[in-house]
Motif scaffolding. Structure first.
Motif, PDB file in Angstrom:
ATOM      1  N   ALA A 134     -42.979   8.452 -28.791  1.00 22.07           N
ATOM      2  CA  ALA A 134     -44.408   8.174 -28.641  1.00 22.07           C
ATOM      3  C   ALA A 134     -44.929   8.890 -27.391  1.00 22.07           C
ATOM      4  O   ALA A 134     -44.176   9.120 -26.446  1.00 22.07           O
ATOM      5  N   PRO A 135     -46.225   9.236 -27.345  1.00 22.22           N
ATOM      6  CA  PRO A 135     -46.751   9.960 -26.178  1.00 22.22           C
ATOM      7  C   PRO A 135     -47.009   9.069 -24.971  1.00 22.22           C
ATOM      8  O   PRO A 135     -47.162   9.574 -23.859  1.00 22.22           O
ATOM      9  N   ALA A 164     -39.230   0.057 -27.078  1.00 20.88           N
ATOM     10  CA  ALA A 164     -39.817   0.904 -26.045  1.00 20.88           C
ATOM     11  C   ALA A 164     -39.651   0.225 -24.683  1.00 20.88           C
ATOM     12  O   ALA A 164     -38.563   0.194 -24.132  1.00 20.88           O
ATOM     13  N   THR A 165     -40.709  -0.361 -24.153  1.00 17.86           N
ATOM     14  CA  THR A 165     -40.645  -1.072 -22.870  1.00 17.86           C
ATOM     15  C   THR A 165     -40.785  -2.556 -23.138  1.00 17.86           C
ATOM     16  O   THR A 165     -41.779  -2.990 -23.726  1.00 17.86           O
ATOM     17  N   ALA A 166     -39.815  -3.332 -22.720  1.00 17.12           N
ATOM     18  CA  ALA A 166     -39.859  -4.769 -23.017  1.00 17.12           C
ATOM     19  C   ALA A 166     -41.072  -5.416 -22.365  1.00 17.12           C
ATOM     20  O   ALA A 166     -41.857  -6.103 -23.028  1.00 17.12           O
ATOM     21  N   ASN A 213     -29.175  11.775 -26.112  1.00 17.80           N
ATOM     22  CA  ASN A 213     -30.482  12.403 -26.241  1.00 17.80           C
ATOM     23  C   ASN A 213     -31.113  12.572 -24.862  1.00 17.80           C
ATOM     24  O   ASN A 213     -31.554  11.596 -24.256  1.00 17.80           O
ATOM     25  N   PRO A 214     -31.185  13.796 -24.332  1.00 14.21           N
ATOM     26  CA  PRO A 214     -31.732  13.997 -22.990  1.00 14.21           C
ATOM     27  C   PRO A 214     -33.223  13.710 -22.882  1.00 14.21           C
ATOM     28  O   PRO A 214     -33.755  13.630 -21.777  1.00 14.21           O
ATOM     29  N   ASP A 215     -33.919  13.569 -24.002  1.00 15.29           N
ATOM     30  CA  ASP A 215     -35.348  13.240 -23.986  1.00 15.29           C
ATOM     31  C   ASP A 215     -35.588  11.736 -24.116  1.00 15.29           C
ATOM     32  O   ASP A 215     -36.714  11.318 -24.399  1.00 15.29           O
ATOM     33  N   PHE A 216     -34.544  10.942 -23.918  1.00  6.82           N
ATOM     34  CA  PHE A 216     -34.649   9.494 -24.085  1.00  6.82           C
ATOM     35  C   PHE A 216     -34.161   8.811 -22.812  1.00  6.82           C
ATOM     36  O   PHE A 216     -33.056   8.266 -22.751  1.00  6.82           O
ATOM     37  N   PRO A 274     -46.617   7.848 -18.682  1.00 10.49           N
ATOM     38  CA  PRO A 274     -47.927   7.893 -19.335  1.00 10.49           C
ATOM     39  C   PRO A 274     -48.361   6.513 -19.844  1.00 10.49           C
ATOM     40  O   PRO A 274     -47.713   5.918 -20.706  1.00 10.49           O
ATOM     41  N   LEU A 275     -49.461   6.013 -19.300  1.00  7.64           N
ATOM     42  CA  LEU A 275     -49.992   4.725 -19.728  1.00  7.64           C
ATOM     43  C   LEU A 275     -50.855   4.899 -20.973  1.00  7.64           C
ATOM     44  O   LEU A 275     -51.271   6.004 -21.327  1.00  7.64           O
TER      45      LEU A 275
END
Length: 379
Positions: A134-135, A164-166, A213-216, A274-275
């Motif tokens: 997600a962006p 994602a974020t708890a 996964n380096p993007d995670f 990114p919010l």
């Protein structure tokens, strides 16, 4: 979050790799030799007492909600919390009965309420997508533009096993997170512009996606902006950074960190989070005057405790850091290891156990005891 692939890549390269000394945590400019251990311990004891008093103030406010609006949501509920929060009075108590409760997408808490789970209560959250896919940051629970929110005794479960974020705490001072369990999330708690955050007696075990996964990127507790955070007696495993501590006057004590890349990161978050409103945020201040004490940060892949990117005037004492893959403590100098120019650590003080390994490439850091690694290459 452009720097994060560099961060992951670094962790697999940095298992290879200067020396200095100590300044004080608000105790003047005396050297270690001029500052007896008893004086330091007295200062730490006073600081711990202040933290305990603040914690008791929190609990007293909660105790005084006995006459407030109270509601118990039975097990099997579906998206019931949003309506309960909307109907609750200020400082109302919303209890989740033992069993599973279901939430589709982000639950926003925008007023002072208490969300309390009875023993065995679980909140199953679906529909959040991690950053990198997600962006923007998508949260299971978003504490937003309020104060004195309490989330206690609750297991947060990402449906599908890739949350994602708890908990995202944004513009929400005095948020209190206690006895929360969050496993398989990308981030446990992320705090932005939220002074006096409390996270205590909770457990965060990150998603294993970061390993392949380096993007995670995966983090346990991240204090982006918000002074005087207290992070106390938590267990954090399987993340890139267990605790990423920034801003000033924080307290970090009695936490257990293992199986992370770096257990504790006294640092500065670059502009990379990114919010939802499109703003990308980073820390205004690096870790400044953090008291880091009685933590156990052992058996992490890289460093037990990394002090880097401008972190300054922090005091590290009575920690246990052993068996980490590279160093138990690193006080970094100027570096670009994470893909951007980071300034030196400076004027930090550390009292180490004799068996803890350390290297110092920073400026005017002072380290007592431990096993210094001779010939360490600064990078």
């Amino acid at each position: 979050m452009k720097f994060l692939p560099f961060l992951i890549a670094f962790t697999f390269l940095a298992l290879t790799s200067c020396t200095k000394d100590d300044t004080s945590f608000g105790l003047g400019e005396g050297s270690l030799a001029e500052m007896p251990t008893a004086t330091l311990l007295a200062e730490i004891t006073a600081d711990e007492a202040a933290a305990a008093a603040e914690l008791n103030d929190h609990l007293e406010v909660f105790t005084n909600t006995q006459k407030a609006h109270r509601l118990t949501i039975p097990a099997g509920s579906q998206n019931a919390l949003a309506a309960a929060i909307a109907a609750a009075d200020r400082n109302g108590v919303i209890r989740l009965a033992k069993g599973d409760h279901h939430q589709d997408g982000t639950l926003t808490i925008d007023k002072p309420v208490n969300i309390i789970g009875n023993p065995g209560a679980r909140l199953l959250i679906s529909g959040t997508t991690p950053v990198g896919i997600a962006p923007t940051i998508e949260a299971g629970i978003h504490v937003y533009k309020t104060e004195f929110v309490r989330i206690r005794n609750l297991e947060l479960v990402p449906v599908g096993g890739q949350g994602a974020t708890a908990i995202l705490v944004q513009n929400a001072p005095y948020t209190f997170v206690s006895r929360v369990t969050a496993k398989d999330w990308q981030n446990g708690v992320v705090a932005e512009n939220s002074p006096r955050l409390y996270v205590e007696r909770s457990e965060f075990i990150g998603s294993s996606q970061w390993q392949t996964n380096p993007d995670f990127p995966v983090f346990g507790i991240v204090v982006i902006n918000g002074e005087r955070a207290t992070i106390f007696n938590n267990k954090i495993q399987n993340t890139v950074f267990g605790v990423w501590a920034c801003d000033k006057f924080g307290r970090l004590g009695y936490n257990q960190l293992s199986g992370n890349v770096n257990g504790i990161e006294l640092c500065k978050v670059p502009v990379s989070f990114p919010l939802a409103n499109g703003t990308v945020v980073g820390s205004e201040l690096p870790a400044t005057r953090w008291l880091t004490y009685h933590n156990e940060s052992s058996n992490n892949f890289n460093n037990g405790i990394e002090v880097i990117d401008g972190a300054n005037n922090c005091l590290l004492v009575n920690n246990i850091a052993t068996g980490n893959g590279t160093l138990d403590y690193e006080f970094a100098g100027p570096t670009e290891r994470y893909g951007f120019a980071a300034p030196t650590s400076s004027r930090n003080r550390a009292f180490l156990a004799k068996e803890s390994t350390w290297a110092d490439c920073g400026d005017a850091n002072r380290v007592r005891s431990g096993a210094e690694i001779e010939g360490w290459t600064c990078f």
